[in-house]
Write a protein that holds these residues in place. Structure first.
Motif, PDB file in Angstrom:
ATOM      1  N   ILE A 100       0.892  -1.157   0.000  1.00 48.85           N
ATOM      2  CA  ILE A 100       0.000   0.000   0.000  1.00 48.85           C
ATOM      3  C   ILE A 100       0.928   1.204   0.000  1.00 48.85           C
ATOM      4  O   ILE A 100       1.832   1.292   0.839  1.00 48.85           O
ATOM      5  CB  ILE A 100      -0.897   0.026   1.253  1.00 48.85           C
ATOM      6  N   GLU A 101       0.733   2.117  -0.959  1.00 52.56           N
ATOM      7  CA  GLU A 101       1.684   3.212  -1.125  1.00 52.56           C
ATOM      8  C   GLU A 101       0.984   4.544  -1.378  1.00 52.56           C
ATOM      9  O   GLU A 101      -0.143   4.593  -1.846  1.00 52.56           O
ATOM     10  CB  GLU A 101       2.593   2.959  -2.332  1.00 52.56           C
ATOM     11  N   PHE A 102       1.718   5.613  -1.075  1.00 52.28           N
ATOM     12  CA  PHE A 102       1.384   6.954  -1.537  1.00 52.28           C
ATOM     13  C   PHE A 102       2.683   7.719  -1.680  1.00 52.28           C
ATOM     14  O   PHE A 102       3.730   7.300  -1.193  1.00 52.28           O
ATOM     15  CB  PHE A 102       0.385   7.668  -0.607  1.00 52.28           C
ATOM     16  N   ALA A 103       2.627   8.850  -2.385  1.00 50.96           N
ATOM     17  CA  ALA A 103       3.843   9.615  -2.641  1.00 50.96           C
ATOM     18  C   ALA A 103       3.559  11.112  -2.593  1.00 50.96           C
ATOM     19  O   ALA A 103       2.430  11.560  -2.804  1.00 50.96           O
ATOM     20  CB  ALA A 103       4.422   9.240  -4.005  1.00 50.96           C
ATOM     21  N   LEU A 104       4.618  11.858  -2.319  1.00 48.82           N
ATOM     22  CA  LEU A 104       4.542  13.318  -2.352  1.00 48.82           C
ATOM     23  C   LEU A 104       5.878  13.859  -2.818  1.00 48.82           C
ATOM     24  O   LEU A 104       6.878  13.137  -2.860  1.00 48.82           O
ATOM     25  CB  LEU A 104       4.143  13.881  -0.988  1.00 48.82           C
ATOM     26  N   LEU A 105       5.867  15.131  -3.185  1.00 51.03           N
ATOM     27  CA  LEU A 105       7.086  15.809  -3.629  1.00 51.03           C
ATOM     28  C   LEU A 105       7.478  16.859  -2.612  1.00 51.03           C
ATOM     29  O   LEU A 105       6.623  17.568  -2.076  1.00 51.03           O
ATOM     30  CB  LEU A 105       6.856  16.492  -4.988  1.00 51.03           C
ATOM     31  N   ASP A 106       8.780  16.974  -2.364  1.00 52.66           N
ATOM     32  CA  ASP A 106       9.250  18.038  -1.481  1.00 52.66           C
ATOM     33  C   ASP A 106       9.469  19.306  -2.315  1.00 52.66           C
ATOM     34  O   ASP A 106       9.216  19.301  -3.527  1.00 52.66           O
ATOM     35  CB  ASP A 106      10.473  17.572  -0.671  1.00 52.66           C
ATOM     36  N   PRO A 107       9.922  20.404  -1.720  1.00 55.35           N
ATOM     37  CA  PRO A 107      10.060  21.661  -2.471  1.00 55.35           C
ATOM     38  C   PRO A 107      10.995  21.594  -3.682  1.00 55.35           C
ATOM     39  O   PRO A 107      10.918  22.447  -4.563  1.00 55.35           O
ATOM     40  CB  PRO A 107      10.605  22.640  -1.422  1.00 55.35           C
ATOM     41  N   ASP A 108      11.863  20.582  -3.733  1.00 52.25           N
ATOM     42  CA  ASP A 108      12.790  20.460  -4.855  1.00 52.25           C
ATOM     43  C   ASP A 108      12.429  19.320  -5.799  1.00 52.25           C
ATOM     44  O   ASP A 108      13.232  18.905  -6.632  1.00 52.25           O
ATOM     45  CB  ASP A 108      14.214  20.283  -4.325  1.00 52.25           C
ATOM     46  N   ASN A 109      11.209  18.791  -5.655  1.00 50.24           N
ATOM     47  CA  ASN A 109      10.706  17.683  -6.468  1.00 50.24           C
ATOM     48  C   ASN A 109      11.392  16.354  -6.177  1.00 50.24           C
ATOM     49  O   ASN A 109      11.380  15.461  -7.014  1.00 50.24           O
ATOM     50  CB  ASN A 109      10.749  17.985  -7.965  1.00 50.24           C
ATOM     51  N   ASN A 110      11.983  16.216  -4.994  1.00 52.70           N
ATOM     52  CA  ASN A 110      12.424  14.890  -4.571  1.00 52.70           C
ATOM     53  C   ASN A 110      11.162  14.103  -4.252  1.00 52.70           C
ATOM     54  O   ASN A 110      10.287  14.576  -3.529  1.00 52.70           O
ATOM     55  CB  ASN A 110      13.296  14.979  -3.307  1.00 52.70           C
ATOM     56  N   LEU A 111      11.042  12.905  -4.814  1.00 51.97           N
ATOM     57  CA  LEU A 111       9.860  12.082  -4.624  1.00 51.97           C
ATOM     58  C   LEU A 111      10.023  11.225  -3.374  1.00 51.97           C
ATOM     59  O   LEU A 111      10.982  10.469  -3.250  1.00 51.97           O
ATOM     60  CB  LEU A 111       9.650  11.173  -5.837  1.00 51.97           C
ATOM     61  N   LEU A 112       9.078  11.365  -2.439  1.00 49.55           N
ATOM     62  CA  LEU A 112       9.045  10.549  -1.239  1.00 49.55           C
ATOM     63  C   LEU A 112       7.883   9.586  -1.380  1.00 49.55           C
ATOM     64  O   LEU A 112       6.720  10.011  -1.416  1.00 49.55           O
ATOM     65  CB  LEU A 112       8.849  11.407   0.000  1.00 49.55           C
ATOM     66  N   THR A 113       8.178   8.306  -1.484  1.00 50.59           N
ATOM     67  CA  THR A 113       7.139   7.286  -1.575  1.00 50.59           C
ATOM     68  C   THR A 113       7.112   6.543  -0.258  1.00 50.59           C
ATOM     69  O   THR A 113       8.158   6.107   0.249  1.00 50.59           O
ATOM     70  CB  THR A 113       7.397   6.307  -2.736  1.00 50.59           C
TER      71      THR A 113
END
Length: 119
Positions: A100-113
């Motif tokens: 089960i996953e979700f993801a977001l981007l930090d201010p520099d577009n680093n993807l955190l999944t």
């Protein structure tokens, strides 16, 4: 032998990165000294380091980290409650590979999944 991993991701603006991770995601800053061009944050057992890259074009940044959690639904809801933007293609979903996953981007577009095994 191997015990931990601490990914290093690029950041353009240390103050913005610090604010996002500390005040939005609830991390704490590591170390008792401010290192120029470098930031270390930690939340529970997760540690992420950042190096300054002022010329970074966020549209060309492919920095990614996969973070395992043991209560993904609660964590997801807590982020929604703080109005943290979830990646448009990264809402909470059960994946065919048993996560089960979700993801977001930090201010520099680093993807955190964020992911948790399906029980």
């Amino acid at each position: 032998m191997l015990k931990a991993i601490h990914p290093k991701l690029p950041m353009r603006d240390k103050a913005k990165t610090r604010d996002f991770y500390l005040n939005r995601l609830g991390f704490e800053e590591l170390g008792n000294q401010d290192y120029e061009g470098y930031l270390m944050v930690k939340k529970e057992e997760i540690e992420i380091h950042f190096f300054e890259f002022k010329e970074l074009n966020p549209k060309e940044n492919y920095g990614q980290v996969y973070i395992r959690t043991d209560n993904i639904k609660e964590f997801y809801q807590s982020l929604l409650g703080k109005n943290i933007a979830i990646h448009p293609n990264g809402h909470l979903t059960t994946k065919p590979w048993g996560q089960i996953e979700f993801a977001l981007l930090d201010p520099d577009n680093n993807l955190l999944t964020f992911g948790q095994g399906v029980v």
